[in-house]
Design an enzyme around this catalytic site. Structure first.
Site, PDB file in Angstrom:
ATOM      1  CE  LYS A  80      -2.981   3.276   0.950  1.00 21.38           C
ATOM      2  NZ  LYS A  80      -3.624   3.407   2.239  1.00 21.38           N
TER       3      LYS A  80
ATOM      4  CG  ASP B  91      -7.111   2.032   2.101  1.00 21.59           C
ATOM      5  OD1 ASP B  91      -8.094   2.009   1.323  1.00 21.59           O
ATOM      6  OD2 ASP B  91      -6.706   3.084   2.634  1.00 21.59           O
TER       7      ASP B  91
END
Length: 367
Positions: free
Chosen positions: A262, A281
């Site tokens: 991420k 996410d």
């Protein structure tokens, strides 16, 4: 993408260590209202559809720019201290606070930082053509532009962001920034040139922990050391990632301490020209399952599912999918939902979606 707009900044006092010699502090050119010079804003000659500052700066791309007035943001690009302001005619004006700067070079750096070589209007026309939902959102959220930051600066900021809230991230980034050369003060904020890799190497893990970095202190020190060990230098190594395929760039970034998929995707999108990088996410996953791949609703967010979500965005929006996802993400923020008529959102979106964002307001989920 970060799930909450950064609240208006508040001036803070920065502590300095004995690790560097503090130069004489420049005069605060905007401190005394009676002595403030008249700022002559130079227009970018671009409309709100190409750049709207409140949808670009306080949306979690960077934590180094401060709001220094109504529709005005100030920050540094390299060694230049710059203010940007949304003008009454919807154009954006810029002002360099430095004295004796090389205007051509500084302006080129500003245009590069703002990614002005990419036509946002043309991108959005393409997104509108393939997505009715995007077409509806864009009417209310024009001008949300993706920045092109310095890779080292972007990397360190997002290492700080891991499982963190926006207030703490901003304090951490301010602390690290204060290790660089001071450029001046505007409206009570001190601004610094981002420290060099060699300067960052002088900051110890103990010093960072004392400043409240927690376990991230070890990651920052480790990442700086790993960059220093790169053949040809860490700064050049980071810049070279702009020439790689996205997955190669992600894998390279993930080799650094404290960088997961991420965080790597954020760095790739906001500094490495990887325009189709999708930072996945739980919030981005929820957007995808509501509008793009509803068949994944209720699944667990595993690495495999993350890849499917990213692929779905790219399949729909193409090589600038990261820019489209940025707008879709901003639209989900509670503060931005207020811009839409109440009839715009379904009962499900007004309920569970908003509730989830309300729970995470001010929190960055970078797992």
């Amino acid at each position: 993408m970060p799930p909450s707009i950064i609240p208006p900044s508040t001036p803070q006092q920065h502590s300095h260590t004995s690790l560097r010699r503090i130069p004489k502090k420049p005069r605060n050119i905007l401190q005394n209202p009676q002595q403030r010079p008249t700022i002559k804003w130079t227009p970018l000659n671009t409309g709100k559809s190409e750049l709207y500052l409140p949808l670009t700066f306080p949306t979690g791309q960077t934590f180094r720019w401060k709001q220094t007035g109504p529709l005005q943001y100030t920050g540094s690009i390299g060694s230049n201290l710059i203010s940007l302001k949304q003008l009454e005619n919807d154009d954006v004006g810029y002002f360099f606070h430095n004295e004796g700067f090389a205007s051509g070079e500084a302006e080129a750096g500003l245009f590069d930082f703002l990614n002005m070589g990419i036509s946002l209007s043309e991108l959005w026309d393409g997104f509108r053509a393939c997505d009715e939902r995007f077409c509806e959102l864009a009417e209310y959220l024009e001008g949300a532009r993706v920045l092109r930051q310095d890779p080292l600066e972007c990397l360190i900021q997002f290492v700080c962001s891991s499982n963190n809230n926006i207030q703490r991230i901003t304090k951490m980034v301010d602390f690290i920034s204060s290790k660089g050369r001071i450029l001046g003060s505007v409206e009570g904020f001190d601004f610094f040139e981002f420290p060099t890799l060699d300067r960052l190497a002088l900051v110890s893990e103990a010093e960072l922990r004392e400043a409240g970095f927690g376990y991230r202190a070890r990651y920052i020190v480790g990442t700086v050391a790993a960059l220093q060990a790169k053949p040809g230098g860490g700064v050049n190594w980071l810049a070279s990632l702009r020439k790689l395929d996205l997955q190669e760039a992600i894998d390279a970034l993930c080799s650094l301490p404290g960088v997961g998929p991420k965080v790597a995707a954020c760095i790739a999108l906001f500094s490495l020209d990887q325009h189709h990088a999708i930072p996945v996410d739980t919030h981005v996953w929820q957007i995808a399952t509501r509008y793009i791949i509803p068949e994944l609703a209720g699944t667990r967010l595993t690495p495999k599912i993350c890849n499917r979500v990213a692929d779905a965005f790219v399949s729909k929006y193409g090589k600038y999918a990261g820019w489209a996802q940025t707008l879709l993400f901003i639209a989900e923020l509670p503060s931005q939902k207020a811009l839409f008529p109440s009839s715009f959102w379904s009962s499900e979106e007004r309920g569970s979606g908003k509730l989830e964002n309300e729970k995470s307001r001010g929190k960055l989920n970078t797992d």
